[in-house]
Design a protein around this motif. Sequence first.
Motif, PDB file in Angstrom:
ATOM      1  N   TYR A  73     -26.404 -36.008 -52.143  1.00  0.00           N
ATOM      2  CA  TYR A  73     -26.853 -37.201 -51.414  1.00  0.00           C
ATOM      3  C   TYR A  73     -27.204 -38.335 -52.372  1.00  0.00           C
ATOM      4  CZ  TYR A  73     -27.177 -34.281 -47.203  1.00  0.00           C
ATOM      5  OH  TYR A  73     -26.883 -33.469 -46.136  1.00  0.00           O
ATOM      6  N   ALA A 116     -25.636 -45.312 -37.551  1.00  0.00           N
ATOM      7  CA  ALA A 116     -26.756 -44.377 -37.432  1.00  0.00           C
ATOM      8  C   ALA A 116     -26.662 -43.584 -36.132  1.00  0.00           C
ATOM      9  CB  ALA A 116     -28.079 -45.130 -37.504  1.00  0.00           C
ATOM     10  N   ILE A 120     -26.408 -39.873 -37.609  1.00  0.00           N
ATOM     11  CA  ILE A 120     -27.690 -39.151 -37.568  1.00  0.00           C
ATOM     12  C   ILE A 120     -28.298 -39.153 -36.168  1.00  0.00           C
ATOM     13  CG2 ILE A 120     -28.233 -39.497 -40.007  1.00  0.00           C
ATOM     14  CD1 ILE A 120     -30.033 -41.809 -39.222  1.00  0.00           C
ATOM     15  N   HIS A 121     -27.501 -39.598 -35.174  1.00  0.00           N
ATOM     16  CA  HIS A 121     -27.927 -39.585 -33.769  1.00  0.00           C
ATOM     17  C   HIS A 121     -29.220 -40.369 -33.550  1.00  0.00           C
ATOM     18  CE1 HIS A 121     -24.803 -36.625 -33.305  1.00  0.00           C
ATOM     19  NE2 HIS A 121     -25.376 -35.837 -34.201  1.00  0.00           N
ATOM     20  N   GLU A 122     -29.357 -41.479 -34.281  1.00  0.00           N
ATOM     21  CA  GLU A 122     -30.505 -42.362 -34.081  1.00  0.00           C
ATOM     22  C   GLU A 122     -30.164 -43.338 -32.958  1.00  0.00           C
ATOM     23  OE1 GLU A 122     -33.402 -44.491 -37.175  1.00  0.00           O
ATOM     24  OE2 GLU A 122     -31.527 -45.576 -36.941  1.00  0.00           O
ATOM     25  N   ILE A 175     -28.548 -44.843 -44.630  1.00  0.00           N
ATOM     26  CA  ILE A 175     -28.515 -43.640 -43.789  1.00  0.00           C
ATOM     27  C   ILE A 175     -28.628 -42.377 -44.638  1.00  0.00           C
ATOM     28  CG2 ILE A 175     -27.067 -42.279 -42.226  1.00  0.00           C
ATOM     29  CD1 ILE A 175     -25.978 -44.960 -41.153  1.00  0.00           C
ATOM     30  N   LYS A 179     -31.815 -38.979 -45.314  1.00  0.00           N
ATOM     31  CA  LYS A 179     -31.651 -37.529 -45.507  1.00  0.00           C
ATOM     32  C   LYS A 179     -32.345 -37.071 -46.789  1.00  0.00           C
ATOM     33  CE  LYS A 179     -28.811 -35.331 -43.398  1.00  0.00           C
ATOM     34  NZ  LYS A 179     -28.927 -34.439 -42.223  1.00  0.00           N
ATOM     35  N   GLN A 182     -36.289 -36.871 -46.869  1.00  0.00           N
ATOM     36  CA  GLN A 182     -36.927 -35.784 -46.145  1.00  0.00           C
ATOM     37  C   GLN A 182     -37.379 -34.687 -47.109  1.00  0.00           C
ATOM     38  OE1 GLN A 182     -33.902 -34.631 -43.334  1.00  0.00           O
ATOM     39  NE2 GLN A 182     -34.330 -36.351 -41.943  1.00  0.00           N
TER      40      GLN A 182
END
Length: 328
Positions: A73, A116, A120-122, A175, A179, A182
């Motif tokens: 990432y 997004a 990332i289903h935002e 985006i 990740k 986190q």
Amino acid sequence: MDNKQKSNQVYLFLIFTTVAWGIQPLCIKWLLAEWSPVTITAMRYLMISVILFGLIATRHEKSVLPHGKSWLYLILMGFFGILINNVVQFTGLTESTITNCTLIAATSPALTAFFAAFLIHERLSLLSWFGIVISFSGALAVISHGSLQAVLNINFNHGDVLFFISQIAWTFYSIIGLKVMQKMSAICATAWAGLLGGIMTGGYGFYVGQLHIAPLTMLPLFSFLYMVIIGGVLAMLFWNTGIKVAGPSLTSIFQNITPVVGMIGGALAFNEPIGAVQIFGALAIFSGVYLTTHSHQIADYLVSREQKRRFLRGKRLVANSFYRAVHH
């Protein structure tokens, strides 16, 4: 600090970031007279990462080294956000105008929200999308000085295509950054992405023969220091903090404040007039930003107001029914 205070603090950080980046294209123009886009990007981010790692050392961070997929990432963040975004954008500035660059940057919130949603289903609410539209309309009014003819007559060239590519690259950086953060702090993610991106950019520049480090004269030197400290260390750290706390879509809406910064800068530095249309556009930008960032609170207020209205209406109906029953 509660969530509301934390969000407000992050929003202030993001306003600072967009102000800093609004000034930056002018610095880039001065710096491009002496350094290539590749040299600027490589040297800038290597210095940014060195400063950030120095700050990390003083903070005694526990999870400094990335683990597992975090390496991938961070490499992708460096590739998209540092190498592609910066080199492509700086190259675009040599072929197009700051106005076109700012106009294309105003599409960033919509681009970020679109990607997004898929990656990332935002999901943004309808109010948030409405805020994005209002903010973009305001940015368009500021940039065009309210002239529809000016918008229709904008000539898009190869440099503008590069600007658009840089915006897509920056969207991916934001985006992917969510990740990474986190698993590690914003400062560590910013430092590692900057270091890896700086190394990749330097390697690319060396390979194509565009990495030329020459002594800078006074104005480009101060421009470079501004880009490293204000537009780099502080702005990048604040941006990634915003991504971590508010998410990519909400964070990106703050980029539409940039045209307002350019408008004020033009008035102060070059005595450019600010008319009623520009003031209206600035108000529309800030209204759109507020609507997007506070859509949930606004929706909750409207729902509670409707519920209160229905409750009072119900009380009146009960009272009227009771009154009729008593009097009959």
